[in-house]
Design a protein around this motif. Structure first.
Motif, PDB file in Angstrom:
ATOM      1  N   LYS A 133       2.166  -1.587  -3.403  1.00  0.00           N
ATOM      2  CA  LYS A 133       2.320  -2.706  -4.333  1.00  0.00           C
ATOM      3  C   LYS A 133       1.159  -3.694  -4.261  1.00  0.00           C
ATOM      4  CE  LYS A 133       6.413  -4.678  -4.466  1.00  0.00           C
ATOM      5  NZ  LYS A 133       7.714  -5.232  -3.996  1.00  0.00           N
ATOM      6  N   ARG A 134       0.737  -4.130  -5.434  1.00  0.00           N
ATOM      7  CA  ARG A 134      -0.228  -5.231  -5.547  1.00  0.00           C
ATOM      8  C   ARG A 134       0.152  -6.052  -6.771  1.00  0.00           C
ATOM      9  NH1 ARG A 134      -3.247  -4.026  -9.873  1.00  0.00           N
ATOM     10  NH2 ARG A 134      -3.655  -1.814 -10.363  1.00  0.00           N
ATOM     11  N   PRO A 135      -0.274  -7.318  -6.837  1.00  0.00           N
ATOM     12  CA  PRO A 135       0.021  -8.125  -8.025  1.00  0.00           C
ATOM     13  C   PRO A 135      -0.540  -7.472  -9.272  1.00  0.00           C
ATOM     14  CG  PRO A 135      -0.729  -9.523  -6.233  1.00  0.00           C
ATOM     15  CD  PRO A 135      -0.946  -8.103  -5.784  1.00  0.00           C
ATOM     16  N   ALA A 136       0.237  -7.484 -10.334  1.00  0.00           N
ATOM     17  CA  ALA A 136      -0.165  -6.818 -11.573  1.00  0.00           C
ATOM     18  C   ALA A 136      -1.270  -7.588 -12.282  1.00  0.00           C
ATOM     19  CB  ALA A 136       1.043  -6.678 -12.498  1.00  0.00           C
TER      20      ALA A 136
ATOM     21  N   GLY B 243      -2.039 -11.520 -11.937  1.00  0.00           N
ATOM     22  CA  GLY B 243      -0.866 -12.370 -12.098  1.00  0.00           C
ATOM     23  C   GLY B 243      -0.097 -12.518 -10.806  1.00  0.00           C
ATOM     24  N   ASN B 244       0.961 -13.318 -10.842  1.00  0.00           N
ATOM     25  CA  ASN B 244       1.760 -13.574  -9.645  1.00  0.00           C
ATOM     26  C   ASN B 244       3.223 -13.192  -9.825  1.00  0.00           C
ATOM     27  OD1 ASN B 244      -0.314 -14.870  -8.027  1.00  0.00           O
ATOM     28  ND2 ASN B 244      -0.182 -16.581  -9.454  1.00  0.00           N
ATOM     29  N   LEU B 245       3.607 -12.779 -11.007  1.00  0.00           N
ATOM     30  CA  LEU B 245       5.032 -12.611 -11.292  1.00  0.00           C
ATOM     31  C   LEU B 245       5.426 -11.158 -11.519  1.00  0.00           C
ATOM     32  CD1 LEU B 245       5.533 -15.676 -13.656  1.00  0.00           C
ATOM     33  CD2 LEU B 245       5.977 -15.517 -11.206  1.00  0.00           C
ATOM     34  N   GLY B 246       4.515 -10.221 -11.323  1.00  0.00           N
ATOM     35  CA  GLY B 246       4.849  -8.822 -11.509  1.00  0.00           C
ATOM     36  C   GLY B 246       4.070  -7.948 -10.543  1.00  0.00           C
ATOM     37  N   TRP B 247       4.511  -6.699 -10.392  1.00  0.00           N
ATOM     38  CA  TRP B 247       3.880  -5.785  -9.452  1.00  0.00           C
ATOM     39  C   TRP B 247       3.325  -4.568 -10.178  1.00  0.00           C
ATOM     40  CZ3 TRP B 247       2.898  -7.519  -4.806  1.00  0.00           C
ATOM     41  CH2 TRP B 247       3.746  -8.429  -4.194  1.00  0.00           C
ATOM     42  N   ALA B 248       2.224  -4.066  -9.659  1.00  0.00           N
ATOM     43  CA  ALA B 248       1.697  -2.762 -10.040  1.00  0.00           C
ATOM     44  C   ALA B 248       1.685  -1.898  -8.781  1.00  0.00           C
ATOM     45  CB  ALA B 248       0.291  -2.894 -10.611  1.00  0.00           C
ATOM     46  N   TYR B 249       1.678  -0.582  -8.974  1.00  0.00           N
ATOM     47  CA  TYR B 249       1.683   0.354  -7.850  1.00  0.00           C
ATOM     48  C   TYR B 249       0.445   1.227  -7.916  1.00  0.00           C
ATOM     49  CZ  TYR B 249       6.526  -1.029  -7.020  1.00  0.00           C
ATOM     50  OH  TYR B 249       7.656  -1.761  -6.742  1.00  0.00           O
ATOM     51  N   ASP B 250      -0.372   1.157  -6.878  1.00  0.00           N
ATOM     52  CA  ASP B 250      -1.583   1.965  -6.845  1.00  0.00           C
ATOM     53  C   ASP B 250      -1.233   3.432  -6.641  1.00  0.00           C
ATOM     54  OD1 ASP B 250      -3.243  -0.136  -7.253  1.00  0.00           O
ATOM     55  OD2 ASP B 250      -4.273  -0.030  -5.324  1.00  0.00           O
TER      56      ASP B 250
ATOM     57  N   ARG C 257      -5.806  -4.934  -4.255  1.00  0.00           N
ATOM     58  CA  ARG C 257      -5.354  -3.784  -3.481  1.00  0.00           C
ATOM     59  C   ARG C 257      -3.941  -4.060  -2.963  1.00  0.00           C
ATOM     60  NH1 ARG C 257     -10.072  -0.946  -1.581  1.00  0.00           N
ATOM     61  NH2 ARG C 257     -11.999  -2.111  -1.951  1.00  0.00           N
ATOM     62  N   PRO C 258      -3.226  -3.041  -2.496  1.00  0.00           N
ATOM     63  CA  PRO C 258      -1.951  -3.292  -1.821  1.00  0.00           C
ATOM     64  C   PRO C 258      -2.135  -4.288  -0.683  1.00  0.00           C
ATOM     65  CG  PRO C 258      -2.141  -0.967  -2.319  1.00  0.00           C
ATOM     66  CD  PRO C 258      -3.468  -1.592  -2.681  1.00  0.00           C
ATOM     67  N   LEU C 259      -1.145  -5.155  -0.515  1.00  0.00           N
ATOM     68  CA  LEU C 259      -1.320  -6.356   0.310  1.00  0.00           C
ATOM     69  C   LEU C 259      -0.972  -6.131   1.777  1.00  0.00           C
ATOM     70  CD1 LEU C 259       0.147  -8.934  -2.245  1.00  0.00           C
ATOM     71  CD2 LEU C 259      -2.257  -8.491  -1.731  1.00  0.00           C
ATOM     72  N   TRP C 260      -1.777  -5.289   2.452  1.00  0.00           N
ATOM     73  CA  TRP C 260      -1.574  -5.050   3.881  1.00  0.00           C
ATOM     74  C   TRP C 260      -2.855  -4.516   4.512  1.00  0.00           C
ATOM     75  CZ3 TRP C 260      -2.012  -0.035   5.905  1.00  0.00           C
ATOM     76  CH2 TRP C 260      -2.056   0.997   4.959  1.00  0.00           C
TER      77      TRP C 260
END
Length: 448
Positions: free
Chosen positions: A55-58, A65-72, A111-114
């Protein structure tokens, strides 16, 4: 979820919203010189990522953005999992300095947040793993449990399990969210019940003898913070703390709080910054009854504890801390559930307002710092045969709260992780020496 969005919206360069952890390992006795390299290679070879780690911000209209997610669909594993080496002579102090720099940096929202960092080069042959995950993805307690699930209590189990490949268990027992996430959710949900909640809070605050929010003195810890962090970590024998607990007839957490109280007193005296009135700590506690121990969900309360830092006598400090915790927990345990949640929301509400311009400088602090005691594994754990020597939680700090102390029980030790604003909390590592001095004071005071 709204809570996830809050952690994304509230993030800035001065306020990174990730949680981290530093694990320290001793390689198995038969390990060769390439053990850490092999450990790293086996980690990066595992690329069956669970959704949380994709998951990363869409991106919307070309902007993050800050209110939705995208998946790499593809993850650059070499970016997210890195191998580092400490400069000679490879002291623990060098490890903590590197950890402080890593904990200060924002996660890349493209990028995914980790991130995970395998760190070698300690002169005693040990190595470390530092991980950080955005609080919108996972909380500190859940991250700790995830790391534990990657480990084994069998020293002969040489399998390397990557945390990002492990699916969530079907049912988690106990709280499934961190105190900060759970309480911030409570702030919103209870506020929606106004105005009836106002009367509940008033009744509990004024009819019961609770430690009240916004009664804490303003200290050097309660200021606006910068973006750089300093981390400190150390372990203490659980038996030492249990001995004080038994001799004094108090709880283990009372001893921990009194240990922190004495250390803060030493530190603030050293900085010529000890206030005349006692510091207050926010202490997350479970609001569960005995019959709800395995009910799941979030039932975490925020209790304010008088740390008695204005008292020189360590025995009297311990007595005051214990009495404060007992009275506050007793009141909470007898309140209706809604009222207890409302009180927790009031105690925590200022943290939600800390981003409002001028709020921190114009209001008294609701409390001076957070001290959190998180249960960890009760037996010795191993990772690919390497013994877990220390597991140090590293939390986030917010404006008005420049210091956080979180500790985790780990087999026969308590592992303390301290995070401070590098600008506002000078010489943070001195607090480790003061924690030891404070524990010795308590041991002498109760005769152990």
């Amino acid at each position: 979820m709204p809570t996830d969005a809050m952690f994304l919206l509230g993030e800035s360069r001065e306020h990174p919203m990730h949680v981290g952890g530093l694990q320290l390992y001793e390689p198995p006795p038969d390990a060769g010189p390439g053990f850490v390299r092999d450990f790293y290679d086996q980690l990066v070879a595992q690329q069956d990522f669970q959704p949380t780690f994709l998951k990363r911000p869409a991106t919307l209209l070309g902007a993050i953005g800050n209110l939705g997610w995208a998946y790499d669909k593809e993850v650059d594993i070499d970016y997210h999992v890195r191998r580092s080496a400490l400069p000679s002579p490879g002291r623990v102090r060098d490890l903590l300095e590197l950890t402080s720099l890593l904990h200060s940096g924002l996660l890349d929202r493209h990028r995914p947040l980790w991130e995970a960092h395998v760190i070698e080069g300690l002169k005693d042959g040990r190595f470390a793993v530092y991980t950080k995950l955005h609080h919108s993805l996972i909380d500190g307690v859940s991250a700790l449990k995830l790391m534990q699930r990657a480990m084994s209590n069998d020293p002969d189990d040489r399998q390397i399990r990557a945390p990002w490949t492990l699916s969530k268990p079907d049912r988690m027992s106990g709280p499934s969210s961190s105190p900060l996430r759970s309480l911030m959710r409570t702030v919103g949900s209870v506020a929606a019940l106004a105005p009836s909640t106002v009367s509940l809070v008033r009744a509990a605050l004024f009819e019961q003898q609770l430690t009240l929010p916004f009664g804490a003195p303003r200290t050097m810890l309660n200021v606006k913070i910068g973006g750089a962090r300093r981390c400190a970590a150390q372990s203490w024998s659980l038996d030492r703390i249990k001995s004080v607990k038994t001799a004094a007839g108090v709880t283990l957490n009372d001893v921990v709080l009194a240990m922190c109280s004495g250390a803060l007193r030493y530190y603030l005296l050293e900085q010529d910054a000890l206030p005349d009135t006692p510091l207050h700590a926010m202490v997350p506690v479970s609001l569960r009854r005995e019959d709800e121990a395995d009910a799941g969900g979030n039932l975490v309360g925020a209790i304010l504890c008088n740390l008695a830092t204005d008292t020189e006598d360590p025995a009297k400090r311990l007595e005051t801390v214990s009495e404060s915790m007992y009275k506050n927990k007793t009141v909470f345990s007898h309140l209706p559930r809604l009222q207890a949640m409302a009180l927790s929301a009031v105690n925590m509400s200022s943290l939600a307002l800390s981003t409002v311009p001028g709020w921190v400088s114009s209001t008294s602090p609701p409390f001076n710092l957070v001290i959190s005691n998180v249960p960890g594994p009760r037996e010795q754990m191993y990772y690919g045969g390497a013994r877990l020597d220390g597991s140090y939680p590293l939390s986030a700090i917010l404006d008005g709260q420049a210091l956080n102390i979180t500790l985790v029980s780990n087999a026969d030790t308590l592992d303390f992780g301290l995070v401070g604003c590098r600008r506002s909390v000078p010489h943070l590592q001195r607090l480790l020496a003061h924690l030891e001095s404070s524990l010795k004071d308590l041991e002498r005071a109760v005769g152990v």
